[in-house]
Every structure is written in structure tokens, then in C-alpha cells.
Design a protein around this motif. Structure first.
Motif, mmCIF file in Angstrom:
data_model
loop_
_atom_site.group_PDB
_atom_site.id
_atom_site.type_symbol
_atom_site.label_atom_id
_atom_site.label_comp_id
_atom_site.label_asym_id
_atom_site.label_seq_id
_atom_site.Cartn_x
_atom_site.Cartn_y
_atom_site.Cartn_z
ATOM 1 N N GLY A 162 -30.411 -41.915 24.975
ATOM 2 C CA GLY A 162 -29.771 -40.613 24.871
ATOM 3 C C GLY A 162 -30.717 -39.434 24.785
ATOM 4 N N ASP A 163 -30.158 -38.248 24.950
ATOM 5 C CA ASP A 163 -30.907 -36.998 24.934
ATOM 6 C C ASP A 163 -30.824 -36.282 23.595
ATOM 7 N N SER A 164 -30.594 -37.043 22.539
ATOM 8 C CA SER A 164 -30.589 -36.446 21.204
ATOM 9 C C SER A 164 -30.905 -37.524 20.179
ATOM 10 N N TRP A 165 -31.465 -37.091 19.055
ATOM 11 C CA TRP A 165 -31.751 -37.999 17.952
ATOM 12 C C TRP A 165 -31.919 -37.179 16.685
ATOM 13 N N VAL A 166 -32.004 -37.864 15.557
ATOM 14 C CA VAL A 166 -32.081 -37.189 14.259
ATOM 15 C C VAL A 166 -33.173 -37.847 13.419
ATOM 16 N N TYR A 167 -33.951 -37.017 12.729
ATOM 17 C CA TYR A 167 -34.887 -37.508 11.719
ATOM 18 C C TYR A 167 -34.249 -37.285 10.348
ATOM 19 N N LYS A 168 -34.334 -38.285 9.490
ATOM 20 C CA LYS A 168 -33.900 -38.158 8.105
ATOM 21 C C LYS A 168 -35.084 -38.446 7.193
ATOM 22 N N LYS A 169 -35.163 -37.746 6.082
ATOM 23 C CA LYS A 169 -36.250 -37.966 5.141
ATOM 24 C C LYS A 169 -36.276 -39.427 4.718
ATOM 25 N N ASN A 170 -37.468 -40.031 4.718
ATOM 26 C CA ASN A 170 -37.651 -41.418 4.332
ATOM 27 C C ASN A 170 -37.938 -41.494 2.829
ATOM 28 N N GLU A 171 -36.945 -41.899 2.070
ATOM 29 C CA GLU A 171 -37.099 -41.938 0.615
ATOM 30 C C GLU A 171 -38.079 -43.028 0.169
ATOM 31 N N GLN A 172 -38.389 -43.966 1.066
ATOM 32 C CA GLN A 172 -39.334 -45.023 0.738
ATOM 33 C C GLN A 172 -40.790 -44.607 1.006
ATOM 34 N N TYR A 173 -40.986 -43.458 1.615
ATOM 35 C CA TYR A 173 -42.331 -43.007 1.987
ATOM 36 C C TYR A 173 -43.177 -42.757 0.740
#
Length: 572
Positions: free
Chosen positions: A246-257
Motif C-alpha cells: 500500500g501507499d500508506s503506513w503508520v509509525y507508533k511509539k515503541n514502548e519497548q524501546y
């Protein structure tokens, strides 16, 4: 960022990109021992940010192309390396000043006196599923990237001649288990080099050297990295809502980082937009927080209050394919190549067609990128090569036609399908046909992923290609064109060129002045003598960026952007 940074930026005339070389980078990756001086300030627009996060931490961005892959062993393009850089992390990471600093490594590496052994102690860090990141994950990932069965475009390119036994493994002369990387225990990684490498720590921030969890990769099998659910993350963000095509995606904060407390953004929404006018409309309508501007619109928006001119270290050029389907092409003739290389006016292309801060390039290694021990720019050492000269071009052209025994030629230019790419291709067609009598140019404009495939299989005549450096050293560019190099892909070969590049890695590795002299000689052979490629421009980007969007790290090599420190402040 990236092949890049084929911006490993390969063929990335997608100037609207918002990382490559890298790529690759393409880069399209800097170490503390190299000169962070000028380069730390070059093209990053890094200024002191004021204010604290005080609004909903949601960012809306644009990318120039869909994601081809997020498998660190397979990624070879700018978009892929951008994504990888923000959802995963290696032993080192480029910081806001573009200096590589320990990331998965808990501290600076311990280096042996002969410069051949690096020992890394890993910090306590977890994958997004809660399992530990260990030294074994690095061993598995690197072995997978160098394994010929994987078909990694970057593994052999980045490791051969660098990590012990990498070359032999890539040539199927040794097993991947013999690669010079060993996990002494879960927290200790020991890397043995083939020879001293002045920029090795810089490489440790590059995507190909990221870890992979063997149990997860094995369990997923062929489904690994085909969508966001079939990936594990150890970086600042996790990737979501990506179906693999697809032509879209989302980044979410990685709480495990491990450093999650310093990651301020909660969500980054990304959409692919190839048209500059559409990107600007979305920006002006408040739907996007950053947008690239090009062509006529660049002239219009250059004085906009929210415009940012971002110089880059990505260089674009024509690749001349000398062999197709096992047969020589007309471009195997050096006079034909020189004629084409000298027959188009670069200044007008940069100033009128691009109009975004790009500059004409008569070189491969970019300006304001690599410096000798005294701080002298490599460009001042090597100078301009193969400059525009229509009359000389005509002489080379006639000589080449006579040698081929023909009076006319039809050649195809492979380019991108963006609005800007199409304008550039039309400009090239007009210039070349106007200056070279008997030349007919066909234009083939295809999506980025298709271009990568055509490049890999050498199914093109002339290609608009580009490279963003993967680390701050001229060899990041010059190593592309050694005989049978994994990124050569145009059947160019010159033994003298190969010998100069090899000497820079061997007997000259610890002699900076002689090493730069060898680089200058090699660049002259590649461009001036052989016209294996025809430089076009060094990219600049004109961006519109909302004033409340702060803390963006813009990298002049390796991946283009890091969102780890970005935040929203002052948004009404």
C-alpha cells in the motif's frame, strides 16, 4: 538512502522524497573518528529548537514512493532505509549532530591495537514482542545478509573486504558461519575485520548491520517482512497499517524501546504522494506537516515563510548499460558515452527544472561531504570532470557512429513516473536529440520498484540513477563501479580503476593523503577517461515545514531522516 540509498537512492530522481544510499546509503552514517566538522552542519538545517511538546504528538508526513521492503538484509532503496532507521536500530545510531553514537551497544567499542578486532558490549534492550535483543541476533542477521542464498544487494557490498571472510562467503567459497562475527555471550559481540577500515564505526549505524531475531524470522518463513505484522522492531517506533504493497503506513511509539522516554511522538501517519502540487495542497490544507517542492512550484515557494532549503550529499547521474542480454550495446563505445555525457546543459536543469537548491554536478563524490586531514574538500582535490561542451559532444558522437558503422541510433532513457522525473526526462530528450544528430531518445517512465527490477536485470540503455552515501568517505561512491560490483549493473570494467580502489582498502588504508590521491585518480578514470557514468546534479531539497514540527534529524548519509527526537510544539 540508500543501493539506495538507491536514493541505495538508485534512480531516485524522486526529488520530493521526505530517505537513499545509500544507498545507501542509499547515503544515504558517521563515526566520531571521521571529520564531523563541516559535515555536521551541512544540509541538516539543525538549529536549536525552542519549546516543549505541548500538543497532541501526531505527525503527518509524505513519502515519495511505496515501501519495497523492510527486511534489513534486502532493503536497497531510500524509502526502505528511512523506514528501517526509524523502526529498528543497530549497534550505533546517528545523532542530531550526525555523529554515530552507541545505540544497541551500551558503550563505545573496544578496538584492538592493530585495528582489526572490535568488541561491543550490548545494553539491555528488547524487541517489540518483549524478547531480549542479544549478540546472537547480530550474528544471525549479518550471516543472513552475506549468505548468497538470501540475495542481499547490500550484504556483499557492505561487508566484502571489510569483515573477515565476507568476500569468500559471498563467492560461495566458504560457509556463512565463517563470517568474522561471534557472540561470546548474549551481551558480547566480537567482530574481526579483513583489514583496518577507517570508517567502520560509521557502518555500524547502517541498516544492513541491524539485528534480526532468528526464532521470529524462521517462524515467519517466506512471510517475514511482507507486512507490518510480520516484523519485529527494536527502534523508536513500530510500523503498523502496512500491508506490504500500500501507499500508506503508520509509525507508533515503541514502548519497548530502550530509550522510549526520549521519544516524544506517539504517531506518524505517512502517505505516498508523487505529485508536488498535490503535496503542497495537502500541506496548505493542514493535512501534512512537511512537503517537498519542485520545478515551477519551487520558484514560487522559495521565499515562503515556511520554506527550508536542504542541501544534500546525493548525486545523480546517467548510468550507461554496456551489455544487455549477453550482447554489447552501442553504449559499450566510449565515444558514444562521452558524446551523451557532454551534450546536456546542467545549469538550466538545476536552476529551472529542479529549482530547489540542487547544483550541477561534474563529479561523483559530492561537494561539502568528504575532507582530508587539513579540512580540504575532496572536490578541491579532484576538480570538475566531463563538463558540458556541445561542440566536443558532436565530435565524439560522429567518431562513435563511425566506429559502430551506423549513421543513427535509438536509445531509451529509463526514469521515474513522478511529475518531476517526467519533466527531467523530457529535458534530457530535447538536449540530447538537439545536440546529437541521428540520435532518437525513447522515454520509459516506470514506478520505482519496477526500475529497481530493470536495473538488477540490466534491462535498460540509459538510466537516471542516484546515490546517497552510506558513510562519510569517498569510497561510499567510488566502490559502486568496481568490476562485477553488486551495484555496478552496467558491465563497466577497468582494471586500473579496480586497482586504485583496492589500494585504498589495503596498503593505503592508514595513509590518508595517498588514499585521497588514489580516489582522485579513480574518479578521473571513471568519469573523464571512460565516461562510464555521466554526472547530472547534486541534489538539494526545498521543503515546506510547519513551524510547530521540531527536532527532525536530517542525515547527509545513510538514511535520510530520524524521527526519534521530533516533536510538536506551539501548534494552535
Amino acid at each position: 538512502m540508500k543501493r539506495n540509498k538507491m536514493l541505495l537512492l538508485l534512480a531516485l530522481s524522486l526529488v520530493l522524497s521526505v530517505v537513499l544510499a545509500a544507498c545507501g546509503g542509499k547515503d544515504k552514517t558517521e563515526e566520531k573518528d571521521a571529520t564531523p566538522n563541516k559535515e555536521s552542519d551541512k544540509g541538516t538545517e539543525q538549529k536549536e529548537e525552542a519549546g516543549e511538546p505541548d500538543a497532541e504528538q501526531v505527525l503527518n508526513l509524505i513519502e515519495s514512493a511505496a515501501i519495497p521492503s523492510v527486511d534489513s538484509a534486502i532493503v536497497e532503496d531510500a524509502v526502505g532505509f528511512n523506514v528501517l532507521n526509524n523502526v529498528n536500530e543497530g549497534l550505533y545510531r546517528l545523532n542530531l549532530e550526525n555523529v554515530a553514537e552507541p545505540a544497541m551497544a551500551a558503550e563505545e567499542a573496544e578496538v584492538s591495537e592493530d585495528g582489526l578486532t572490535y568488541t561491543f558490549k550490548l545494553r539491555d534492550a528488547k524487541w517489540s514482542d518483549g524478547t531480549d535483543v542479544t549478540a546472537h541476533d547480530f550474528v544471525f542477521a549479518w550471516q543472513r545478509a552475506i549468505d548468497p542464498a538470501t540475495g542481499s544487494p547490500y550484504g556483499p557490498f557492505m561487508m566484502s573486504g571489510v569483515i573477515e571472510n565476507a568476500t569468500a562467503i559471498s563467492e560461495e567459497k566458504m560457509d556463512k558461519s565463517e563470517l568474522g562475527v561471534v557472540a561470546e555471550d548474549d551481551k558480547t559481540l566480537v567482530v574481526t575485520l579483513e583489514r583496518p577500515v577507517p570508517y567502520f564505526l560509521s557502518l555500524m549505524s547502517f541498516g544492513t548491520f541491524y539485528p534480526q531475531n532468528e526464532a521470529f524470522v524462521t517462524a515467519k518463513g517466506d512471510a517475514y517482512a511482507t507486512n507490518s505484522d510480520n516484523l519485529l522492531y527494536n527502534g523508536p517506533f513500530v510500523l503498523t497499517e502496512w500491508d506490504g504493497t500500500g501507499d500508506s503506513w503508520v509509525y507508533k511509539k515503541n514502548e519497548q524501546y530502550w530509550d522510549a522516554e526520549n521519544v516524544k511522538l506517539d504517531t506518524i501517519n505517512v502517505d505516498v504522494v508523487k505529485d508536488s502540487a498535490t503535496a503542497i495542497k495537502l500541506y496548505n490544507d493542514g493535512k501534512k506537516d512537511r512537503a517537498g517542492v519542485s520545478g515551477d512550484l519551487a520558484l514560487q515557494y522559495s521565499t515562503h515563510a515556511e520554506a527550508i532549503v536542504q542541501p544534500e550529499t546525493s548525486v545523480f547521474y546517467f548510468k550507461f548499460n554496456q551489455e544487455k542480454d549477453g550482447k554489447e550495446t552501442p553504449l559499450a563505445n566510449v565515444n558514444i558515452r562521452k558524446a551523451i555525457a557532454k551534450s546536456f546543459q546542467k545549469e538550466d536543469l538545476a536552476d529551472v527544472i529542479l529549482a530547489n537548491g540542487s547544483i550541477p554536478a561534474n563529479f561523483l563524490v559530492p561537494t561539502d561531504f568528504a575532507f582530508d586531514e587539513s579540512g580540504k574538500d575532496f572536490r578541491d582535490i579532484s576538480g570538475d570532470l566531463l563538463v558540458y561542451d556541445a561542440e566536443e559532444a558532436k565530435e565524439y558522437w560522429q567518431k562513435g557512429l563511425d566506429e559502430l558503422g551506423v549513421t543513427e541510433l535509438e536509445l531509451e532513457i529509463l526514469g521515474g513516473d513522478t511529475e518531476l522525473s517526467k519533466k527531467m526526462d523530457e529535458y534530457f530528450k530535447a538536449q540530447l536529440e538537439g545536440n546529437l544528430e541521428g540520435l532518437s531518445i525513447k522515454l520509459k517512465e516506470v514506478p520505482f520498484s519496477v526500475r529497481l527490477d530493470l536495473d538488477t536485470n540490466q534491462q535498460y540503455d540509459i538510466q537516471v540513477s542516484g546515490w546517497g552515501p552510506d558513510f562519510q568517505d569517498p569510497i561510499s561512491f567510488l566502490d559502486l563501479f568496481v568490476t562485477d560490483g553488486t551495484n555496478n549493473l552496467m558491465s563497466y570494467s577497468n582494471p586500473e580503476y579496480d586497482a586504485l580502489i583496492e589500494s585504498s582498502k589495503d596498503e593505503l588504508a592508514l595513509d590518508p593523503a595517498a588514499r585521497y590521491d588514489a580516489f582522485a585518480k579513480a574518479e578521473k578514470i571513471l568519469i573523464e577517461d571512460d565516461a562510464a557514468i555521466a554526472p547530472i546534479y547534486q541534489r538539494g531539497l526545498l521543503q515546506l515545514q510547519k513551524p510547530y514540527f521540531k527536532g527532525l534529524a536530517v542525515h547527509p548519509f545513510g538514511a535520510d531522516y530520524s524521527y526519534k527526537w521530533a516533536y510538536i510544539s506551539g501548534k494552535e
